[in-house]
Design a protein around this motif. Structure first.
Motif, PDB file in Angstrom:
ATOM      1  N   ARG A  15       0.788  -1.233   0.000  1.00 23.18           N
ATOM      2  CA  ARG A  15       0.000   0.000   0.000  1.00 23.18           C
ATOM      3  C   ARG A  15       0.822   1.288   0.000  1.00 23.18           C
ATOM      4  NH1 ARG A  15      -4.437   1.134   4.484  1.00 23.18           N
ATOM      5  NH2 ARG A  15      -2.553   0.980   5.733  1.00 23.18           N
ATOM      6  N   ASN A  20      -1.028   7.695  -4.857  1.00 23.65           N
ATOM      7  CA  ASN A  20      -2.211   8.055  -4.079  1.00 23.65           C
ATOM      8  C   ASN A  20      -2.829   9.367  -4.543  1.00 23.65           C
ATOM      9  OD1 ASN A  20      -0.352   9.858  -3.181  1.00 23.65           O
ATOM     10  ND2 ASN A  20      -0.329   9.179  -1.068  1.00 23.65           N
ATOM     11  N   ASP A  30      -8.081   0.217  -4.311  1.00 27.98           N
ATOM     12  CA  ASP A  30      -6.822  -0.300  -4.874  1.00 27.98           C
ATOM     13  C   ASP A  30      -6.617  -1.772  -4.552  1.00 27.98           C
ATOM     14  OD1 ASP A  30      -5.944   2.011  -6.149  1.00 27.98           O
ATOM     15  OD2 ASP A  30      -4.942   2.760  -4.370  1.00 27.98           O
TER      16      ASP A  30
END
Length: 80
Positions: A15, A20, A30
């Motif tokens: 992540r 972003n 995502d």
């Protein structure tokens, strides 16, 4: 969780390395998209045969290609 879905540990490792900054319409989840990409790549099935739980195949395919062109996959592989 599907056979090829990311575990919580894997997702937490990936992540922070994902882009972003969204433009226009907010991006869909995502993690769900990545799970769809990995399902397709690991199963060898065509994008169009993707299970509905991952979302529209065109969304998954387009995200895969956009991230490939932007070098996201290369940066991700370097990071992990």
């Amino acid at each position: 969780m599907g056979r090829y879905d990311l575990t919580d540990f894997e997702w937490e490792a990936i992540r922070p390395h994902l882009p972003n900054k969204s433009r226009g319409v907010p991006r869909v989840d995502d993690r769900r998209v990545l799970n769809g990409i990995f399902w397709c790549l690991r199963s060898g099935a065509p994008w169009a045969d993707m299970p509905a739980r991952y979302g529209p195949p065109t969304t998954i395919y387009n995200r895969f290609n956009r991230w490939r062109k932007a070098g996201v996959w290369d940066r991700l592989m370097d990071a992990i």
